[in-house]
Design a protein around this motif. Structure first.
Motif, mmCIF file in Angstrom:
data_model
loop_
_atom_site.group_PDB
_atom_site.id
_atom_site.type_symbol
_atom_site.label_atom_id
_atom_site.label_comp_id
_atom_site.label_asym_id
_atom_site.label_seq_id
_atom_site.Cartn_x
_atom_site.Cartn_y
_atom_site.Cartn_z
ATOM 1 N N CYS A 141 -51.317 2.849 -74.631
ATOM 2 C CA CYS A 141 -50.046 2.983 -73.917
ATOM 3 C C CYS A 141 -49.994 4.220 -73.035
ATOM 4 O O CYS A 141 -48.976 4.932 -72.979
ATOM 5 C CB CYS A 141 -48.898 2.946 -74.918
ATOM 6 S SG CYS A 141 -48.758 1.330 -75.718
ATOM 7 N N ASP A 169 -45.827 7.182 -81.363
ATOM 8 C CA ASP A 169 -44.864 7.763 -80.418
ATOM 9 C C ASP A 169 -45.130 7.243 -79.006
ATOM 10 O O ASP A 169 -44.214 6.961 -78.244
ATOM 11 C CB ASP A 169 -44.972 9.296 -80.410
ATOM 12 C CG ASP A 169 -44.386 9.904 -81.674
ATOM 13 O OD1 ASP A 169 -43.656 9.182 -82.391
ATOM 14 O OD2 ASP A 169 -44.660 11.085 -81.933
ATOM 15 N N ARG A 172 -43.922 3.638 -78.646
ATOM 16 C CA ARG A 172 -42.458 3.563 -78.587
ATOM 17 C C ARG A 172 -41.946 4.044 -77.231
ATOM 18 O O ARG A 172 -41.061 3.436 -76.625
ATOM 19 C CB ARG A 172 -41.844 4.392 -79.719
ATOM 20 C CG ARG A 172 -41.767 3.617 -81.039
ATOM 21 C CD ARG A 172 -40.846 4.311 -82.033
ATOM 22 N NE ARG A 172 -41.403 5.573 -82.500
ATOM 23 C CZ ARG A 172 -42.150 5.695 -83.603
ATOM 24 N NH1 ARG A 172 -42.403 4.646 -84.351
ATOM 25 N NH2 ARG A 172 -42.621 6.871 -83.965
ATOM 26 N N ARG A 173 -42.533 5.146 -76.745
ATOM 27 C CA ARG A 173 -42.112 5.659 -75.437
ATOM 28 C C ARG A 173 -42.411 4.619 -74.339
ATOM 29 O O ARG A 173 -41.597 4.360 -73.457
ATOM 30 C CB ARG A 173 -42.849 6.969 -75.148
ATOM 31 C CG ARG A 173 -42.271 7.761 -74.013
ATOM 32 C CD ARG A 173 -42.630 9.252 -74.048
ATOM 33 N NE ARG A 173 -43.997 9.491 -74.465
ATOM 34 C CZ ARG A 173 -44.338 10.317 -75.460
ATOM 35 N NH1 ARG A 173 -43.429 10.968 -76.144
ATOM 36 N NH2 ARG A 173 -45.603 10.496 -75.782
ATOM 37 N N ALA A 175 -42.641 1.376 -74.722
ATOM 38 C CA ALA A 175 -41.724 0.233 -74.840
ATOM 39 C C ALA A 175 -40.369 0.571 -74.218
ATOM 40 O O ALA A 175 -39.798 -0.226 -73.456
ATOM 41 C CB ALA A 175 -41.557 -0.146 -76.309
ATOM 42 N N HIS A 176 -39.901 1.767 -74.510
ATOM 43 C CA HIS A 176 -38.600 2.179 -73.984
ATOM 44 C C HIS A 176 -38.619 2.238 -72.449
ATOM 45 O O HIS A 176 -37.767 1.664 -71.765
ATOM 46 C CB HIS A 176 -38.242 3.544 -74.563
ATOM 47 C CG HIS A 176 -36.955 4.091 -74.049
ATOM 48 N ND1 HIS A 176 -35.726 3.586 -74.430
ATOM 49 C CD2 HIS A 176 -36.690 5.083 -73.155
ATOM 50 C CE1 HIS A 176 -34.769 4.240 -73.807
ATOM 51 N NE2 HIS A 176 -35.321 5.156 -73.024
ATOM 52 N N GLU A 177 -39.648 2.918 -71.934
ATOM 53 C CA GLU A 177 -39.736 3.104 -70.482
ATOM 54 C C GLU A 177 -39.902 1.790 -69.727
ATOM 55 O O GLU A 177 -39.200 1.500 -68.769
ATOM 56 C CB GLU A 177 -40.963 3.962 -70.139
ATOM 57 C CG GLU A 177 -40.710 5.455 -70.117
ATOM 58 C CD GLU A 177 -42.003 6.181 -69.783
ATOM 59 O OE1 GLU A 177 -42.281 7.165 -70.471
ATOM 60 O OE2 GLU A 177 -42.741 5.742 -68.862
ATOM 61 N N SER A 179 -39.570 -1.382 -70.663
ATOM 62 C CA SER A 179 -38.539 -2.422 -70.775
ATOM 63 C C SER A 179 -37.412 -2.109 -69.795
ATOM 64 O O SER A 179 -36.904 -3.003 -69.111
ATOM 65 C CB SER A 179 -38.021 -2.534 -72.207
ATOM 66 O OG SER A 179 -37.491 -1.295 -72.627
ATOM 67 N N GLY A 180 -37.043 -0.833 -69.715
ATOM 68 C CA GLY A 180 -36.007 -0.451 -68.757
ATOM 69 C C GLY A 180 -36.441 -0.704 -67.321
ATOM 70 O O GLY A 180 -35.732 -1.331 -66.534
ATOM 71 N N GLU A 185 -38.558 -7.653 -72.189
ATOM 72 C CA GLU A 185 -38.587 -7.201 -73.573
ATOM 73 C C GLU A 185 -39.962 -6.596 -73.886
ATOM 74 O O GLU A 185 -40.977 -7.311 -73.873
ATOM 75 C CB GLU A 185 -38.318 -8.402 -74.487
ATOM 76 C CG GLU A 185 -37.967 -8.035 -75.912
ATOM 77 C CD GLU A 185 -37.746 -9.296 -76.755
ATOM 78 O OE1 GLU A 185 -37.732 -9.186 -77.990
ATOM 79 O OE2 GLU A 185 -37.601 -10.394 -76.164
ATOM 80 N N THR A 187 -41.947 -4.457 -76.870
ATOM 81 C CA THR A 187 -41.816 -4.033 -78.260
ATOM 82 C C THR A 187 -43.057 -3.260 -78.689
ATOM 83 O O THR A 187 -44.186 -3.715 -78.461
ATOM 84 C CB THR A 187 -41.702 -5.271 -79.189
ATOM 85 O OG1 THR A 187 -40.731 -6.165 -78.631
ATOM 86 C CG2 THR A 187 -41.299 -4.859 -80.592
#
Lengths: 332, 332
Positions: A141, A169, A172-173, A175-177, A179-180, A185, A187
Motif C-alpha cells: 500500500c 497502518d 488502513r491509511r 483504504a481511507h485515502e 476510498s475518498g 469501497e 477495505t
C-alpha cells in the motif's frame, strides 16, 4: 540551432505536469510502437553499492516529429527512510534532443518512475483483464499501490478494493485515502487469501523477496499485475503460478533476468517459449490478449526505458507549453 | 541526514574547478585502486541515434571517506558543429552520494571528459614513456590534442612538439597557442612520418576510422598513446603495430570492444593474452611498466567510468569548499 538552455524540473513540478490519463495513453502508444518493432531495444545498466544500488535505463523514441533520448539514473536504497529520512527511490532523468544530443531537460525521476509504472498496469489491464472487472486486491500500500489503483480505475469499472500491507497502518491509511479519492469501497484486510479469490484483478507491488501469492489464492479469470519484482532478488509470485497460465511481460529480456519470470525460469518450471507475448505485441494486435473469461493472465512488469522516455517527453513538452520549470545553461 | 539540494555546475565552472595537476593525481590514484582490485567493474551502455549516439558510463568510488557514484551521459554527434553549431560531445554527469543515493551534483561533462582523458595520457606516460622523453608528435589538434600535450608537459621534460591535423589551419593554430602557453617549440607539420620517427612520445587523438600510424613510422623506444578510438568504428593504429609490441590498456574489456586493440583482435593478429597489462596494474606495481629503452609501448585509452567518477568528485568537493555553483532542490 535551438539552444534555449536546459529545463530543470523538480519533483512537484513533474507531478503537476504528468497526468495519469495522458501517461496511460502515452505508455500505451510506446508499447504499441515497441510491438510494431519501431522502438530500438532499450538499455539497462546496474551498479551495486553497499546499502543499495543504482540503475540506469536509457532509450530513444520518436514523438510528434521530434526524437528524444532519455537516460534515467535511479538510486534504490531500501533502508533510506529509516536511516536518512530520504526516499527509497531517488533519481534524475536526462532528456536530450536525439537529433543533436542537446540536453533539453533534467528532471526528478521519482514521480515519473511511479506514474509510468502505474500507467503500464493500466495499459495491461485494458488488454488483459476482463472488461467487467470490478473487484481488485492490492498487495503493498505504498506509492505504487496508489497509482496502480488509480490507473485501474481509469480503464475498468472498479467498485470494490481489498488492500493488504504487512504494515496494517499503511493499508488502513490507503483504504481511507483511496476510498475518498475514488469514491469506491476500499477495505484494509489482514488476511488477503479470501479477498484475492473474490478479485478480478490482483496487483502485487511490494518490495518482497519471498513469494506470497500462490495458485490456491487465485480464481479463474483473474488478471495479475506483478509489479514489485524489478531486480533479481525480488519475488512476489509462486513460480508455480506461472506454469500453465498465460504470461505477458513488458520486455522479455528484462523479465527473464529481473522479473518474477526469472525465478520460474531458474527453477526450470517454464521456458522463454512459454511466455505468451510482450505487452507491446498485444497492444499492437500481433498477439492475442485475453481469449476467455476463465484464463488467468499474469503481467510481469519490470519497467522499460521507453516508458521513461515517453513520460519524460510528455512532461517536457507540457512544461514548455505552460512555461514551467527553471532554465539553466550548462554549457556557458 | 544531509539534504542540501543538488549542486549545478556549468561548463565554465567545471573548467575552473578541475586543475590538470590535481586531475592527473586523482586519475593515477583511481587507476592504482583499480590495479589493486579495489574498484568495482564500471558499466557502459550505448544507444544509437540517427546522426550520432549516446553513451553512458557509470561507476562507484570511495574517496576521502565518502563513496560516490557517477553516471555520465555523453552525446556524440560528429556533424554537430557544422549542422547545429553545437559541440561534437555534450553531456551531463549525475554525481550521487553512494551511501544513500542522493544526487549531490549535476555538472556539464565536456571539460571532465576532456581533462580526465588527458590526465590518463599523463599517467600512462609517467609509467610507460622514457623518463627523458622530450620530443612529442600529436595527431589531431583539437581539445584532446591540447590537453594531452599539457598533461605530457607535466610529467616529462617536453621540449619539442610536432603537430599534425588534416585541417592545416587547426595544426597551425595549435602550434601557435601551445608554444606560447607552454614555452616550448611546437611546429605544425604537413607530413608527420619524419616527425614521428624523431619522437619519444606519439599521441593519436583523432576521430579517424582508418588507421594512419604504422610500424615503419615508429622508432624503437617510442611510447604511443592511442586516445581517439573509443567506439567500434574508430581506428588510428595499424593493427600490425600491436603485434610484438607491449600493449597496455585502460580497461581490457573496453579496449577489446571499442579500442584500437579490438581491430587487432578481430584480425586474429593478437589475443587478449598478448595484452601486457591494464594501466592500473602497472601503477599499482603488480605488472612491470617500461623495462627497456628500446621497447615500443602502446597505451590503448578508451576512457573508463572511474576516471569520470573521480574527476566529478574532485570538482564537487572543490566547488563545495569554494562555494561555487548553483543549488537546486529537485525533490521539493
Amino acid at each position: 540551432m535551438r539552444r534555449e538552455g536546459t529545463l530543470l524540473l523538480k519533483r512537484s513540478e513533474v507531478a503537476a505536469l504528468l497526468r495519469l490519463e495522458e501517461c496511460i495513453e502515452a505508455v500505451e502508444h510506446v508499447f504499441r510502437l515497441h510491438g510494431e518493432g519501431k522502438v530500438a531495444p532499450p538499455g539497462i545498466l546496474g551498479v551495486h553499492a553497499r546499502d543499495g544500488g543504482f540503475h540506469i535505463k536509457a532509450g530513444l523514441l520518436e514523438m510528434g516529429g521530434r526524437t528524444y533520448f532519455a537516460g534515467k539514473t535511479n538510486a534504490n536504497f531500501p533502508h533510506n527512510m529509516k536511516r536518512h529520512a530520504l526516499p527509497l527511490i531517488q533519481g534524475v532523468i536526462v532528456l536530450c534532443d536525439a537529433s543533436n544530443g542537446y540536453p533539453v531537460a533534467l528532471m526528478d525521476s521519482i514521480e515519473i518512475s511511479i506514474i509510468r509504472t502505474g500507467a503500464a498496469t493500466g495499459v495491461a489491464a485494458r488488454h488483459l483483464a476482463r472488461a467487467n472487472s470490478s473487484v481488485v486486491s492490492i498487495f503493498g500500500c505504498g506509492n505504487q499501490g496508489r497509482i496502480s489503483l488509480r490507473a485501474l480505475a481509469k480503464v475498468r469499472p472498479i467498485k470494490r478494493v481489498f488492500a493488504f500491507d504487512r504494515d496494517e497502518d499503511e493499508s488502513r491509511r490507503f483504504a481511507h485515502e483511496l476510498s475518498g479519492e475514488l469514491g469506491i469501497e476500499v477495505t484494509a484486510v489482514a488476511d488477503p487469501a479470501q479477498s484475492v479469490l473474490q478479485s478480478d484483478i490482483c496487483v502485487t507491488c511490494t518490495p518482497s523477496k519471498q513469494y506470497f501469492l500462490n495458485r490456491d489464492m487465485v480464481a479463474p479469470g483473474t488478471f495479475i499485475a506483478a509489479v514489485g519484482a524489478d531486480n533479481e532478488d525480488k519475488q512476489e509470485l509462486d513460480p508455480q503460478l506461472l506454469v500453465s497460465n498465460k504470461i505477458v511481460v513488458d520486455l522479455l529480456e528484462q523479465s527473464a533476468t529481473i522479473g518474477d519470470l526469472h525465478h520460474a525460469l531458474d527453477k526450470g518450471l517454464v521456458t522463454r517459449a512459454d511466455v505468451h507475448a510482450e505487452l507491446g505485441e498485444v497492444v499492437a494486435g500481433r498477439k492475442t490478449g485475453r481469449t476467455s473469461e476463465e484464463e488467468i493472465i499474469i503481467f510481469d512488469s519490470t519497467g522499460v526505458a521507453f516508458q521513461d522516455v515517453v513520460a519524460a517527453a510528455v512532461v517536457y513538452e507540457r512544461a514548455m507549453r505552460e512555461g514551467r520549470g527553471t532554465i539553466f545553461d550548462f554549457v556557458e
